[in-house]
Design a protein around this motif. Structure first.
Motif, PDB file in Angstrom:
ATOM      1  N   GLY A 118       2.324  -0.855  -4.458  1.00 44.30           N
ATOM      2  CA  GLY A 118       1.193   0.044  -4.234  1.00 44.30           C
ATOM      3  C   GLY A 118       0.923   0.919  -5.421  1.00 44.30           C
ATOM      4  O   GLY A 118       1.587   0.839  -6.465  1.00 44.30           O
ATOM      5  N   TRP A 119      -0.071   1.822  -5.274  1.00 43.55           N
ATOM      6  CA  TRP A 119      -0.526   2.646  -6.396  1.00 43.55           C
ATOM      7  C   TRP A 119       0.500   3.698  -6.813  1.00 43.55           C
ATOM      8  O   TRP A 119       0.381   4.276  -7.887  1.00 43.55           O
TER       9      TRP A 119
ATOM     10  N   CYS B 127       0.812  -1.225   0.000  1.00 38.86           N
ATOM     11  CA  CYS B 127       0.000   0.000   0.000  1.00 38.86           C
ATOM     12  C   CYS B 127       0.843   1.272   0.000  1.00 38.86           C
ATOM     13  O   CYS B 127       0.515   2.252   0.683  1.00 38.86           O
TER      14      CYS B 127
ATOM     15  N   GLU C  72       1.591   4.571  -1.468  1.00 41.52           N
ATOM     16  CA  GLU C  72       0.799   5.443  -2.323  1.00 41.52           C
ATOM     17  C   GLU C  72       1.460   6.784  -2.607  1.00 41.52           C
ATOM     18  O   GLU C  72       1.072   7.478  -3.559  1.00 41.52           O
TER      19      GLU C  72
END
Length: 620
Positions: free
Chosen positions: A597-598, A577, A579
Motif C-alpha cells: 500500500g501507499w 491498501c 496506508e
C-alpha cells in the motif's frame, strides 16, 4: 410548383405585323377549323395578348373556373390561374409574353368557385405568326391523387399503417432543417418572416429543439416464434394504436401531433418536432410504458408485453438525423442493459465513456505491437522487518490520445475481446525479465519475487502452463520467484482445465495467490483443494483498521480469523491498501505476513524498485 421556360425564340421584327397578311381561301378555311377546334376542345384554352390580358377563352376554360367563357375576356390571365404568386413563375410567364422564351409550363393548385380544389398543369406558348400566346390548362387532379396514393403506400407500413422508416427520416430531416434555418436567419428580417410562415404552415416547431422516443418491444421474438407471425402482426398493429393514442393525448396542440412511425421489426419511434424539454419527453415515455403494460386481447389471445425506450432531446441547429438516431439507439441499448421495461434518457457523460471504451477497444490489440504499454511495480513488504520481499507488476497504457491509463480502464475491455491473452503474455514476459535483471544487479541480496495478475480467460484461451514455462526458461527466472494472482471469483468452483492448469503451475514451483480475497461469496472449503500459496486480503478489510478510536472490531476479528485459518492451511497472507502505520501495526499484531500500500510506496518505475533493494527496511 414553379414553372421553367423552355428555350428562347426570335420573333419577327415589329414591321412584320404592320399590315394584315392577305389570306387565301384555303388559309381562311384552316383558320375557321382552328377556331372551331378551339371552341369545342375539352382542353381549357385561352388566347392572351402581350400584356397578359385574355382575348378569348373556350367553354372548357370557363367550365374549369366555374364561369362563362365570355366573362373571362379582358381579365388578367395570371390572376385566373395564379401565375403571380411567386416570383420565379411570374418572371418565366412574362418572358414568354415578351417573346424571349418559347414555352413555359407549371403546376398550380386552383380553387373552383364551388369550393373544391383541383390541380392544373398550365402551359403558355406563343401563337405562330402572332404576338399573342396560347394558355392551356389540363386538369391533373386524378393523376395527382394517384401519385398521392402511391406515395402513401410507399411511405407507410402495411401492418400498422403508420409512417415507415422512409417517411420518418424525411420528416426528421425536414424538422432539423427548419430548426437550423430558424437559428440561422436572424440577420434578415424578411427571410425570418418568410421562413417562419413557411414552417408554421407545415406544423414544424418554433422551440428549435427536437425530441425522440425510440423503443422496441421486450421479447417480441418469442411471440412470433411461439404464436406465429399472424398474431405478431396483430400485436404490432395494437401497439401502434396505443402509441398513436399516447402521442395524440400528449397535450400537443398544433395540427398533426407527434409523428409515430414503425421503423422495422418491433422498433417504433415517436418524433416530437417542437420539444419543450426532457420533462415533456419523460412524461410521454412514461405514458407509453403504462399503455403497453396493459394486456392485449388479440382474437382470443391475451398477451402482455413491455417496451424499452431511449429518450433523446437535441437542439435542431447543428444536429443531423444520423447523429440523433445514433444517440437514440445508444440510449435504447442502455434501457435494455439496465433491465428492460423502462425508459432511459440520453446521458452525454455515459456516452462519452462508451465512445472512449470503443476507441480503446479498437486500438488495444495493435497497441501491444506499438509498445504503448509499460509496467510499474508496487512493493510487497514483510510486516515483521520492513524488508521488500516482492513486487506486484501493474500495467499502464500510455495511450497517444488519452494519456496514461490505469488497468481498470482497459483490462475489462481486453478480457471481453480476447486481447488479454496477448497483453497478459507481454506483461508476464516483461515482469519476469525485470525480476531476473534485479537479481543480476543485486547478486548478494535476497532475490525478490514478482507477482503478475492473470485473467481467467488466459487460462481458458491459451496454454498458460506452456507460456509460463517458456518465459521462465527464456528469462532464467526461478519458478519460486514468480507469483500469479487470480481473483477469488475466477477460481471459485474451478474444475477441469483451470484446476489442472493451476495444479501444473504449482507443481512447477510457481506461487498461486488469490487476489481480493473476501469480496466474493467466499467458500473456505476450496482453499483446501486448490494449489494456493497466498491469500491477499481485500483492502475493504484493511480500511476498517483505522486508529483505535474509529476502529471496527468486527473487521479485526474477521481478519484475525482468516489469518489463523490461512496459516493452518500453510498459506501466507498479504494485506492490500495499507496506508497508515496504525493499520500496519494492527495487521502485524494479528499475524499478517506482508503488506502492500501507499504507506510503503505507490507503484513506481523499475529503477525505483532497484533503489529499494538492499537499502534500509521500510517503516512497518
Amino acid at each position: 410548383m414553379s414553372g421553367t421556360p423552355e428555350g428562347p425564340v426570335h420573333p419577327e421584327p415589329p414591321e412584320t405585323y404592320a399590315t394584315e397578311p392577305v389570306l387565301t381561301e384555303r388559309h381562311q378555311a384552316e383558320l375557321r377549323d382552328y377556331h372551331a377546334a378551339f371552341r369545342v376542345s375539352q382542353l381549357a384554352m385561352a388566347v392572351v395578348d402581350q400584356d397578359g390580358v385574355v382575348v378569348t377563352a373556350n367553354d372548357s376554360f370557363g367550365a374549369l373556373l366555374g364561369t362563362e367563357a365570355g366573362a373571362l375576356r379582358d381579365q388578367a390571365a395570371a390572376d385566373l390561374v395564379d401565375l403571380a404568386s411567386d416570383g420565379r413563375t411570374w418572371h418565366a410567364y412574362r418572358e414568354v409574353l415578351r417573346g424571349r422564351h418559347a414555352r413555359f409550363r407549371c403546376t398550380r393548385r386552383l380553387k373552383h368557385p364551388d369550393g373544391r380544389s383541383l390541380w392544373a398543369e398550365v402551359t403558355v406558348a406563343p401563337v405562330p405568326d402572332s404576338r399573342r400566346v396560347l394558355l392551356s390548362i389540363a386538369d391533373i387532379s386524378d393523376r395527382r391523387e394517384l401519385q398521392a396514393r402511391l406515395r402513401h403506400l410507399q411511405m407507410h407500413d402495411p401492418v400498422t399503417r403508420l409512417p415507415n422508416r422512409a417517411l420518418f427520416f424525411e420528416r426528421l430531416s425536414a424538422a432539423l432543417e427548419s430548426s437550423a434555418q430558424d437559428a440561422g436567419c436572424g440577420d434578415d428580417a424578411d427571410a425570418t418572416e418568410a421562413v417562419s410562415s413557411s414552417y408554421e404552415s407545415y406544423g414544424y416547431g418554433r422551440t428549435g429543439r427536437i425530441g425522440l422516443c425510440y423503443l422496441d418491444l421486450d421479447g417480441f421474438k418469442a411471440v412470433n416464434d411461439t404464436l406465429g407471425h399472424r398474431v405478431g402482426d396483430r400485436l404490432l398493429a395494437a401497439v401502434a394504436a396505443r402509441l398513436t393514442e399516447c402521442a395524440d393525448s400528449d397535450g400537443y396542440t398544433r395540427s398533426g401531433g407527434h409523428l409515430v412511425a414503425r421503423l422495422g421489426g418491433d422498433e417504433f419511434a415517436i418524433l416530437v418536432e417542437d420539444s419543450t424539454g426532457t420533462e415533456q419527453l419523460a412524461d410521454l415515455a412514461r405514458s407509453v410504458l403504462c399503455a403497453l403494460q396493459l394486456p392485449f386481447d388479440l382474437a382470443g389471445q391475451r398477451l402482455a408485453v413491455s417496451a424499452s425506450i431511449g429518450v433523446v432531446e437535441r437542439s435542431g441547429h447543428g444536429t443531423t438525423a444520423t447523429a440523433l438516431m445514433q444517440a437514440a439507439d445508444t440510449t435504447l441499448y442502455w434501457a435494455k442493459a439496465d433491465g428492460k421495461a423502462r425508459w432511459t434518457l440520453f446521458d452525454p457523460e455515459r456516452n462519452a465513456h462508451r465512445m472512449t471504451r470503443q476507441a480503446l477497444s479498437s486500438t488495444l490489440r495493435p497497441a501491444v505491437e506499438r509498445g504503448e504499454f509499460a509496467l510499474e511495480y508496487q512493493p510487497l513488504v514483510d510486516l515483521t522487518d520492513g524488508a521488500v520481499r516482492g513486487v506486484e507488476a501493474l500495467v499502464r497504457w500510455n495511450h497517444p490520445q488519452f494519456g496514461s491509463l490505469p488497468p481498470n480502464r482497459f483490462i475489462g475491455i481486453a478480457e471481453e475481446d480476447g486481447s488479454i491473452v496477448e497483453l497478459g503474455r507481454w506483461v508476464l514476459r516483461t515482469a519476469c525479465r525485470q525480476a531476473r535483471q534485479w537479481q543480476k544487479d543485486h547478486p548478494r541480496e535476497r532475490p525478490i519475487f514478482v507477482s503478475v495478475n492473470v485473467a481467467v480467460r488466459q487460462v481458458w484461451d491459451s496454454d498458460l502452463v506452456a507460456d509460463v514455462a517458456g518465459i521462465l526458461a527464456e528469462t532464467g527466472l526461478a519458478p519460486h520467484l514468480l507469483q500469479l494472482e487470480l481473483t477469488e471469483s475466477a477460481v471459485m468452483g474451478s474444475a477441469g482445465r483451470p484446476l489442472q492448469a493451476l495444479q501444473a503451475l504449482s507443481d512447477m514451483g510457481v506461487r498461486i495467490a488469490i487476489d481480493d480475497f473476501g469480496t466474493g461469496y467466499s467458500n473456505l472449503a476450496y482453499l483446501s483443494r486448490l494449489p494456493v500459496s497466498v491469500l491477499k486480503l481485500d483492502g475493504s478489510f484493511v480500511r476498517g483498521f483505522q486508529d483505535e478510536e474509529h476502529a471496527n472490531p468486527a473487521d479485526e476479528l474477521i481478519v484475525e480469523a482468516l489469518v489463523q485459518l490461512a496459516h493452518r492451511l500453510g498459506l501466507t497472507v498479504t494485506a492490500e491498501c495499507v496506508e497508515t502505520s496504525g493499520q500496519a501495526s494492527r495487521l502485524r499484531r494479528i499475524g499478517c505476513d506482508t503488506g502492500q500500500g501507499w504507506l510503503y510506496s505507490r507503484a513506481v518505475a523499475p529503477d525505483r524498485i532497484a533503489e529499494l533493494i538492499g537499502t534500509a527496511p521500510l517503516p512497518v
